[in-house]
Design an enzyme around this catalytic site. Structure first.
Site, PDB file in Angstrom:
ATOM      1  N   GLY A 113      26.307  42.248  41.244  1.00 47.87           N
ATOM      2  CA  GLY A 113      27.355  41.555  41.975  1.00 47.87           C
ATOM      3  C   GLY A 113      27.241  41.670  43.470  1.00 47.87           C
ATOM      4  O   GLY A 113      26.195  41.414  44.077  1.00 47.87           O
ATOM      5  N   TYR A 116      44.667  49.717  39.625  1.00 44.60           N
ATOM      6  CA  TYR A 116      43.605  49.083  40.423  1.00 44.60           C
ATOM      7  C   TYR A 116      44.092  48.839  41.850  1.00 44.60           C
ATOM      8  O   TYR A 116      43.373  49.133  42.821  1.00 44.60           O
ATOM      9  CB  TYR A 116      43.190  47.763  39.780  1.00 44.60           C
ATOM     10  CG  TYR A 116      42.107  47.034  40.556  1.00 44.60           C
ATOM     11  CD1 TYR A 116      40.802  47.511  40.571  1.00 44.60           C
ATOM     12  CD2 TYR A 116      42.402  45.876  41.273  1.00 44.60           C
ATOM     13  CE1 TYR A 116      39.810  46.849  41.295  1.00 44.60           C
ATOM     14  CE2 TYR A 116      41.422  45.213  41.997  1.00 44.60           C
ATOM     15  CZ  TYR A 116      40.126  45.699  41.993  1.00 44.60           C
ATOM     16  OH  TYR A 116      39.150  45.039  42.721  1.00 44.60           O
TER      17      TYR A 116
END
Length: 309
Positions: free
Chosen positions: A24, A175
């Site tokens: 990524g 998160y």
């Protein structure tokens, strides 16, 4: 600011970088740094993925100075071993990109050290890694630490009473907390670097909403998040575009110490690098200092290379 892109990356020959994450955004960042002449170490926990990343970069840039080193950001002992190798193998480091991360595992998980997985991987182990590499960075040329946050930081809150989400775990809340920490940390690091004369610039960046595999890898392809990533792919900008803010932070002479950069369009979800909006909770200097001190205790930074150079 003009529409900064990969063609604006300055000549990086003679510079060295460590980038965490072998896929990524990490892979794209490593590729473009290597293309600009930088000597890049890409770090991750999976040796096969690391070898594949190096091969991909070297196919695209045949003379790339690129290598893989094993680093498990869910294990402090791996962080310390990696840093020890770096400090033994080299005399300086110019760029550290704290990029690797995990996103919204549906069930609470822990790192090897008992930290909630997202807080430990995304933030705490990067905090410890930066501390351990600071002796090298302090000897670098125009040295920079780039820490990758997220638009999710806007909704984040540091729950000091339950920082490891033991009594209350919601994937997105955890998160967001980890990514808020990944914004508060570089702001506090810049203040401390300036005050102590470390000579290291700390800069934060975020990729907007990008087409990485985070949502496939953690919650899974059949989760709500994973299905959105699969079938609503057109809402996610390409990885190469998402990597631009952290590349800008790592290389541009216009990137300011203590700055925060993200995409310039649609609420900072896509586009070209520009100064990003810092949420008010990240500007709470008392909370930033407290987070730093809590992080030092949680990571139990060993005697040796630490912040006190």
């Amino acid at each position: 600011m003009t529409k900064w892109n990969e063609t604006d990356i300055s000549d990086q020959r003679g510079r060295s970088a460590v980038v965490t994450g072998t896929g990524g955004l990490g892979l794209e960042t490593a590729l473009l740094l290597a293309r600009a002449g930088c000597n890049v170490t890409i770090a991750g926990r999976n040796p096969q993925k690391g070898a594949d990343a190096v091969s991909r970069v070297q196919r695209a840039v045949p003379h790339a100075a690129m290598r893989f080193e094993k680093l498990d950001l869910a294990d402090l002992s791996s962080v310390f071993s990696f840093a020890q190798r770096m400090n033994s193998d080299r005399e300086s480091l110019d760029v550290l990109v704290n990029n690797a991360g995990i996103m919204v595992p549906p069930e609470r998980q822990e790192t090897q050290d008992g930290f909630e997985l997202q807080f430990g991987t995304n933030y705490l182990c990067h905090f410890a890694l930066t501390a351990q590499l600071m002796p090298l960075l302090s000897k670098g040329t125009n040295a920079r630490v780039v820490t990758v946050s997220s638009v999710a930081a806007r909704a984040g809150k540091i729950n000091f009473d339950d920082i490891n989400s033991k009594t209350h775990y919601r994937p997105m809340e955890a998160y967001s907390q980890s990514k808020l920490a990944c914004l508060m940390f570089p702001l506090e690091l810049q203040d401390r670097s300036r005050a102590a004369g470390w000579g290291v610039s700390s800069i934060a960046a975020h990729p907007g909403i990008s087409r990485t595999d985070l949502l496939h890898n953690a919650p899974g392809r059949n989760s709500v998040h994973g299905l959105a990533r699969t079938f609503l792919w057109f809402l996610f900008q390409p990885v190469a575009q998402g990597a631009l803010p952290q590349l800008f932070a790592a290389t541009s002479k216009d990137a300011k110490s203590g700055g925060y950069y993200g995409p310039d369009r649609l609420g900072e979800t896509r586009g070209h690098p520009q100064p990003a909006r810092i949420p008010p909770q990240a500007l709470d200097r008392v909370a930033c200092k407290r987070l730093w001190e809590v992080s030092e205790r949680m990571t139990e930074l060993p005697i040796g290379p630490t912040w006190d150079l």
